[in-house]
Enzyme design. Structure first.
Site, PDB file in Angstrom:
ATOM      1  N   ILE A  37     -68.288  80.736  -8.395  1.00 36.80           N
ATOM      2  CA  ILE A  37     -67.094  81.667  -8.590  1.00 36.80           C
ATOM      3  C   ILE A  37     -66.578  82.470  -7.602  1.00 36.80           C
ATOM      4  O   ILE A  37     -65.313  82.653  -7.097  1.00 36.80           O
ATOM      5  CB  ILE A  37     -67.485  82.894  -9.788  1.00 36.80           C
ATOM      6  CG1 ILE A  37     -68.098  82.079 -10.874  1.00 36.80           C
ATOM      7  CG2 ILE A  37     -66.589  83.700 -10.089  1.00 36.80           C
ATOM      8  CD1 ILE A  37     -68.725  82.946 -11.924  1.00 36.80           C
ATOM      9  N   LYS A  62     -73.029  76.771   4.241  1.00 40.42           N
ATOM     10  CA  LYS A  62     -72.149  76.647   2.943  1.00 40.42           C
ATOM     11  C   LYS A  62     -71.087  77.743   3.086  1.00 40.42           C
ATOM     12  O   LYS A  62     -70.033  77.551   2.588  1.00 40.42           O
ATOM     13  CB  LYS A  62     -73.007  76.997   1.685  1.00 40.42           C
ATOM     14  CG  LYS A  62     -74.051  75.983   1.238  1.00 40.42           C
ATOM     15  CD  LYS A  62     -74.983  76.301  -0.134  1.00 40.42           C
ATOM     16  CE  LYS A  62     -75.752  75.062  -0.415  1.00 40.42           C
ATOM     17  NZ  LYS A  62     -76.764  75.563  -1.381  1.00 40.42           N
ATOM     18  N   ASP A  85     -78.476  87.805   3.689  1.00 37.27           N
ATOM     19  CA  ASP A  85     -79.559  87.518   2.646  1.00 37.27           C
ATOM     20  C   ASP A  85     -79.852  88.907   2.011  1.00 37.27           C
ATOM     21  O   ASP A  85     -80.714  89.778   2.487  1.00 37.27           O
ATOM     22  CB  ASP A  85     -80.770  87.120   3.749  1.00 37.27           C
ATOM     23  CG  ASP A  85     -82.035  86.515   2.821  1.00 37.27           C
ATOM     24  OD1 ASP A  85     -81.849  86.726   1.467  1.00 37.27           O
ATOM     25  OD2 ASP A  85     -82.884  85.843   3.294  1.00 37.27           O
ATOM     26  N   SER A 163     -71.061  91.371 -12.743  1.00 34.90           N
ATOM     27  CA  SER A 163     -72.318  91.341 -13.520  1.00 34.90           C
ATOM     28  C   SER A 163     -72.316  90.190 -14.577  1.00 34.90           C
ATOM     29  O   SER A 163     -71.952  88.870 -14.313  1.00 34.90           O
ATOM     30  CB  SER A 163     -72.319  92.927 -14.391  1.00 34.90           C
ATOM     31  OG  SER A 163     -73.500  92.871 -15.010  1.00 34.90           O
ATOM     32  N   TYR A 191     -83.449  89.200 -15.407  1.00 39.00           N
ATOM     33  CA  TYR A 191     -81.995  88.913 -15.200  1.00 39.00           C
ATOM     34  C   TYR A 191     -81.079  89.767 -15.774  1.00 39.00           C
ATOM     35  O   TYR A 191     -80.202  90.460 -15.096  1.00 39.00           O
ATOM     36  CB  TYR A 191     -81.655  87.428 -15.680  1.00 39.00           C
ATOM     37  CG  TYR A 191     -80.150  86.966 -15.398  1.00 39.00           C
ATOM     38  CD1 TYR A 191     -79.671  87.119 -14.272  1.00 39.00           C
ATOM     39  CD2 TYR A 191     -79.128  87.054 -16.585  1.00 39.00           C
ATOM     40  CE1 TYR A 191     -78.182  86.716 -14.065  1.00 39.00           C
ATOM     41  CE2 TYR A 191     -78.108  86.659 -16.450  1.00 39.00           C
ATOM     42  CZ  TYR A 191     -77.355  86.609 -15.153  1.00 39.00           C
ATOM     43  OH  TYR A 191     -76.164  86.447 -14.899  1.00 39.00           O
ATOM     44  N   LYS A 195     -78.406  92.878 -14.171  1.00 43.42           N
ATOM     45  CA  LYS A 195     -77.000  92.728 -14.656  1.00 43.42           C
ATOM     46  C   LYS A 195     -76.652  93.875 -15.005  1.00 43.42           C
ATOM     47  O   LYS A 195     -75.441  94.466 -15.000  1.00 43.42           O
ATOM     48  CB  LYS A 195     -76.687  91.677 -15.324  1.00 43.42           C
ATOM     49  CG  LYS A 195     -76.946  90.323 -14.850  1.00 43.42           C
ATOM     50  CD  LYS A 195     -76.048  89.958 -13.841  1.00 43.42           C
ATOM     51  CE  LYS A 195     -76.459  89.914 -12.691  1.00 43.42           C
ATOM     52  NZ  LYS A 195     -75.244  89.910 -11.440  1.00 43.42           N
TER      53      LYS A 195
END
Length: 327
Positions: A37, A62, A85, A163, A191, A195
């Site tokens: 995204i 990347k 990082d 989020s 997780y 979030k």
């Protein structure tokens, strides 16, 4: 009349409508690996002639690949890359010091905290924190605050936390954020906690720094998108685990089919959060499908929208990173 956007809108469509809000701005975005995204977001906004795009990520190769893709399509856009990082507080401090040393970047108009991990097996970081809490919340929390001088120098500063409606999976475990060092850890609950933290942090920034700096902060659910975020998961197995977690909590998602978005649709709400001027009337809001999320029809848990919880999390986060931020 301003255009109306919804779940089917794409990032390029929003960029076309909001180009005047993007032009000339300096935007720092984390987590810009190709196929994600973040990359879709920065590649879309590059066409609107921002002043500078700062691309940050853990994997330098990347990050450079996305930078090269932008340069190939829009050769006039100034790009800076930053190795960041978020799993290591020391690495976060080093990256922030580098940003602060850039004399040619005096202002950061928009910060998009997009980088994150999802449903990884329990592990502690080098600093002793559950890895999803560290990568998704503590790292961005520290990074945002360390570069706040350059953010607050903007005439119209914004912070956007990407989020997820996955915040439904857990509130903040204030007394046991490490899930008893893994003995109580469900990867989906961990997780969810991280979030929830993203949403609460945006709310605190809006309420505390909005009046002082004119800062606007938002959090968002980009949608369900097949990105590299879940490449490590065996979905034949993990989908059952996710549904079981939702069913345990009584969430409707435990029984419903997920509606997937394309990558460009997934990046649309990030563009909306970062640039739509109408959102200034909704500082601190949690967004979904290019609108302010509605707790009656969208998944918005009360534990993620409480000013009390946001204050508690801010104080805990300061304690965990070992630094207080007095504004």
């Amino acid at each position: 009349m301003a255009p109306t956007f919804d779940a089917t809108s794409t990032a390029p469509q929003l960029v076309a409508a909001l180009a005047n809000e993007i032009r000339g701005k300096t935007i720092l975005t984390t987590g810009v690996s190709p196929g994600g995204i973040g990359a879709a977001f920065v590649e879309a906004i590059a066409i609107a002639q921002p002043s500078t795009l700062i691309l940050a990520g853990r994997n330098a190769a990347k990050v450079q690949a996305t930078a090269d893709a932008i340069t190939k399509a829009n050769s006039g856009v100034k790009i800076r890359t930053l190795q960041l990082d978020l799993r290591s507080l020391g690495a976060v401090r080093a990256a922030a010091a580098e940003v602060l040393s850039w004399n040619d970047v005096s202002v950061i108009d928009v910060l998009v905290n997009n980088a994150g991990i999802m449903a990884v097996d329990f592990a502690l970081t080098v600093d002793g924190f559950e890895s999803q809490l560290a990568s998704n919340h503590l790292g961005p929390f520290l990074s945002t605050n360390l570069i706040m001088d350059k953010i607050s120098a903007s005439k119209s500063p914004r912070v956007v936390n990407v989020s997820s409606d996955g915040h439904r999976l857990h509130p903040i475990r204030f007394a046991d954020y490490n899930f008893d060092n893994g003995t109580l850890c469900n990867k989906w609950f961990a997780y969810g906690q991280s979030k929830t933290a993203n949403i609460l942090t945006a709310l605190w920034l809006a309420e505390k720094l909005g009046p002082k700096y004119g800062l606007h902060a938002f959090s968002l659910h980009p949608g369900v998108i097949g990105t590299n975020l879940g490449n490590h998961l065996n979905w034949d197995v993990e989908m059952t685990g996710l549904r079981d977690a939702d069913k345990t909590l009584g969430n409707r998602e435990g029984w419903e089919d997920f509606k997937f978005k394309t990558l460009e649709q997934g990046a649309a709400t990030t563009v909306y959060a970062a640039f739509d001027p109408a959102l200034k009337a909704h500082n601190g809001a949690y967004l979904q499908d290019c609108h302010v999320a509605d707790p009656w029809t969208d998944t918005v848990k009360p534990w993620a929208t409480s000013s009390v919880e946001s204050e508690r999390l801010w104080k805990l986060s300061e304690k965990l990173v070992g630094q207080e931020f007095t504004y």
